[in-house]
Design a protein around this motif. Structure first.
Motif: not given
Length: 365
Positions: A155-156, A159, A162-163
């Motif tokens: 999940r990290r 993210e 995405r960032e």
């Protein structure tokens, strides 16, 4: 917040909103995975308990019931389909051979029970479509058990992509391999080697689906075309085309993936996401090996690594998955990944086997 500080929050359950409650689960299929992984994971969970055991025989179901303190009923598959003990559970976990998922999801839908179904969701695209349709018609939540999607480090990764931590993702490298006959105690007649039960093959269906789906999740992208090569050598794999396999994927965001999988190799797995400005590496991955390390490498020479401290990784991943499922079902929020998400994988799997058979690129519609 720096990237380093962000990574060190890896154990946070970013999905958890349920404050209290218990989801009672019927375990449908009592093979080694259910007995050694799923039931212990539920025992350690925050929001679940196993209350019903379902198997092919009363003896096996009752044996598991006697071994599991919270189980109040042990029933056969026929009993389950007919509606025995429906007051004893709220949801079902289906962990049978792939080609048996459909009838038990249909039964669960008829009984109005939420479903957590193991991956791949069925043996063929056509059967998978019927399964998803049955859940929709029964108006019951259907989640497919891609446990990597609730793994905190995966999940990290999603993210961070995405960032923009690695710029634009351009390539994925994924691998999963094991000695399958060692895992199943050397049984060459077990169901993963039977095309009528496993589906299109033994390795990409069972192992290759991990880098395929995890890449989809991390990139938030879907496959548009594939290529593949595969072959079988050992006598035990004579009925399936893919003792060893390699395949490539083009995603709708322009990224490419190169994946390998083997049911007759050293136990290993990894996932690497390469971007225009860095890369993320999760290793080992997929097979519950510890310590699992997530690395972020950037062009300025900075490299950040985190071993999140888990030492029972498989059990922890399964517990995360069951608690996430309970969180969504008890709060009446649709869980993800759902049936439609799983159908994309089924179409990709079918295309991979077709590409290997034809020796050419196959588009996914």
């Amino acid at each position: 917040m720096t990237v380093d500080e962000y990574l060190r929050g890896v154990r946070r359950r970013d999905w958890e909103e349920l404050e209290s409650g218990t989801l009672r689960i019927a375990m449908v299929g009592l093979g080694w995975w259910t007995r050694e992984q799923a039931i212990p994971a539920v025992r350690e969970s925050k929001f679940c308990e196993t209350t019903v055991a379902v198997s092919s025989s009363h003896e096996k179901a009752e044996s598991v019931a006697e071994e599991t303190e919270t189980v109040t009923a042990g029933v056969t598959y026929d009993d389950f389909v007919e509606g025995t003990a429906t007051d004893e559970y709220d949801a079902v976990y289906v962990c049978t051979p792939n080609a048996y998922h459909l009838p038990y999801v249909e039964a669960a839908a008829d009984h109005g029970k939420a479903v957590l179904c193991e991956k791949p969701v069925e043996a063929t695209v056509e059967r998978a479509e019927k399964l998803v349709e049955s859940a929709e018609e029964g108006d019951v939540p259907l989640m497919v058990a891609y446990r990597m999607q609730t793994d905190p480090q995966v999940r990290r990764m999603r993210e961070l992509v995405r960032e923009g931590a690695i710029g634009d993702p351009v390539a994925v490298h994924g691998h999963m391999g094991q000695q399958m006959l060692d895992v199943v105690s050397g049984d060459p007649d077990q169901w993963r080697l039977d095309p009528e039960l496993a589906g299109y093959g033994a390795t990409v269906m069972d192992l290759g689906i991990y880098p395929l789906n995890t890449a989809r999740f991390v990139l938030d992208a879907d496959p548009t075309s594939v290529t593949a090569q595969m072959h079988s050598e050992n006598e035990a794999f004579r009925k399936v085309p893919d003792q060893h396999a390699t395949f490539t994927i083009q995603f709708d965001n322009g990224a490419y993936a190169a994946c390998t999988a083997s049911q007759h190799s050293h136990l290993s797995g990894h996932l690497r996401i390469v971007g225009t400005e860095g890369e993320l590496v999760l290793e080992p991955a997929f097979l519950g090996q510890t310590p699992q390390t997530l690395s972020l490498r950037q062009p300025n020479g900075q490299e950040l690594e985190i071993d999140d401290g888990r030492r029972d990784l498989m059990g922890d991943e399964m517990t995360e998955e069951f608690d996430y499922f309970a969180d969504r079902v008890l709060r009446e929020v649709p869980p993800s990944p759902n049936g439609d998400h799983a159908l994309v994988d089924m179409q990709a799997l079918a295309a991979i086997y077709e590409a290997a058979d034809r020796g050419e690129r196959v588009s996914i519609e």
